[in-house]
Design an enzyme around this catalytic site. Sequence first.
Site, PDB file in Angstrom:
ATOM      1  N   CYS A  75       0.835  -1.202   0.000  1.00 13.38           N
ATOM      2  CA  CYS A  75       0.000   0.000   0.000  1.00 13.38           C
ATOM      3  C   CYS A  75       0.872   1.255   0.000  1.00 13.38           C
ATOM      4  CB  CYS A  75      -0.916   0.003   1.219  1.00 13.38           C
ATOM      5  SG  CYS A  75      -1.933   1.488   1.347  1.00 13.38           S
ATOM      6  N   CYS A  81      -1.168   5.936   6.807  1.00 12.97           N
ATOM      7  CA  CYS A  81      -2.531   5.537   7.164  1.00 12.97           C
ATOM      8  C   CYS A  81      -2.558   4.764   8.474  1.00 12.97           C
ATOM      9  CB  CYS A  81      -3.117   4.684   6.038  1.00 12.97           C
ATOM     10  SG  CYS A  81      -4.810   4.133   6.347  1.00 12.97           S
ATOM     11  N   CYS A  84      -3.772   0.190   9.038  1.00 14.49           N
ATOM     12  CA  CYS A  84      -2.945  -1.018   9.210  1.00 14.49           C
ATOM     13  C   CYS A  84      -1.684  -0.661   9.988  1.00 14.49           C
ATOM     14  CB  CYS A  84      -2.535  -1.605   7.860  1.00 14.49           C
ATOM     15  SG  CYS A  84      -3.881  -2.241   6.851  1.00 14.49           S
ATOM     16  N   ASN A 306     -26.170 -14.707  14.195  1.00 13.96           N
ATOM     17  CA  ASN A 306     -25.027 -15.313  13.509  1.00 13.96           C
ATOM     18  C   ASN A 306     -24.720 -16.724  14.005  1.00 13.96           C
ATOM     19  OD1 ASN A 306     -22.760 -15.008  11.626  1.00 13.96           O
ATOM     20  ND2 ASN A 306     -21.456 -14.921  13.445  1.00 13.96           N
ATOM     21  N   GLU A 322     -29.901 -10.153  23.326  1.00 23.91           N
ATOM     22  CA  GLU A 322     -29.206  -9.032  22.699  1.00 23.91           C
ATOM     23  C   GLU A 322     -29.750  -7.741  23.272  1.00 23.91           C
ATOM     24  OE1 GLU A 322     -27.267  -6.331  20.808  1.00 23.91           O
ATOM     25  OE2 GLU A 322     -26.711  -8.423  20.417  1.00 23.91           O
ATOM     26  N   CYS A 397     -13.086 -10.325  20.986  1.00 21.72           N
ATOM     27  CA  CYS A 397     -12.345  -9.385  20.152  1.00 21.72           C
ATOM     28  C   CYS A 397     -11.335  -8.595  20.980  1.00 21.72           C
ATOM     29  CB  CYS A 397     -13.301  -8.447  19.417  1.00 21.72           C
ATOM     30  SG  CYS A 397     -14.396  -7.506  20.489  1.00 21.72           S
TER      31      CYS A 397
END
Length: 440
Positions: A75, A81, A84, A306, A322, A397
């Site tokens: 990139c 940026c 990443c 999901n 949820e 996460c």
Amino acid sequence: MRPPVAQPLSDPLLIERMADGGQGVAHIDGKLCFVDGALTGETVRAALVRRHSTYDEATVTDVLNASPQRVSPPCPAYTRCGGCVSQHQEHAAQVQDKQAQLAEKLARISGVQPATWLEPIVGPAWHYRRRARLGVRQVSRLGSVLVGFRERRSSFLTDMHDCAVLDARLSALIDPLRALIGGLSVAAQVPQLEVTATDNEVLLVMRHLVPLTDADRAALAAFGAAHGVRWFLQAAGPDSVHPLPPGGDRLPTYRLDAFDLELEFGPLDFTQVNFAINQQLVPLAVDLLAPVAGERVADLFCGVGNFSLALARRGARALGLEGEAALVARARGNARRAGLADRCTFEQANLYDDVPAAQTRIGRCDAWLLDPPRSGAQALCAALPRPAPARIVYVSCNPATLARDAGLLAGQGYRLARAGIVDMFPHTAHVESIALFERT
């Protein structure tokens, strides 16, 4: 906020290890320094970009002794940026570092390690990202509009023309979108775009702070026709999202091929951004949980269904809880369309601040599946019902909150049977993981 001015360091730095954020770790006169663009074992020249009381931040200016893991970032905007942080490192080495980070967090925070490490779930390293929020900004000095991610250590947007991690269809739209928005009457009042690429279409949600003119709407419609995209407009909060033109409000979908499922989601609903990895993650989670036909399984933080629908397809009776009412409604609709409404129940529940009420709704379950946001599921893991579920699969996460909650579960008689990382975001510092806890 302008990016900081770099101050060259007089002496080279030896990079000792990798930090959680993807930077190399060095010491300057005994003080910790995080170095962007560096890899373990390298000797680099660097420039200081920010000082703190207990650590400093720097960026590589020259590599004197390169690691065998070093590669050339594809990139052209990579060094500027903030999207990443690891394009200069081989993808396989990134995966190894993320697995090591998960192991370190589990050992240090909770003192537990899995009995078995799972093989990392990996997929395409480039053009994998199907969903993203892109900033938009009119820049007078450049005489143009920027569309993209923020620069590193800055609120400025990166002057970018494509993106190596966005789905190729989304990447190809960056320059056309810059030109389009620059010609709108509201160009200075468009702060962001939500972009989505499904298997068969591209959707764009434009946030605008002032009303559009008829000419603006005509320009958007012409762009949509020329580029084969569907527009949604957002004038205020999430409830204000509506299609342009009226009547094109069918919802996008994604597939779970292993379960012959197609799930609808709203333009701003949460879904995994890496559809290819999600196709592997859901079957793994269901296999780890190993529901027996008729077992009652709670899917907590269930989103649009999901995991719930896959569990029901496997024969379980799934209860999805949820916090967002819109997602609950979406999950119910997905269950009806899949012919699984008799095996799935979805309810709204506060899984953070009112755990006793949530536990009452959960009731007695044979197994749980947890897929919380970054803050984790501390309240739920600290107050398990009796009898407690025999198995818990935890999709995380954030390795730190997973490790914290693993300690809570270990204190209540669970062993960490299996764990591993899920490479949901290659070339970033984000670490997704999955763990199986079994009651001893």
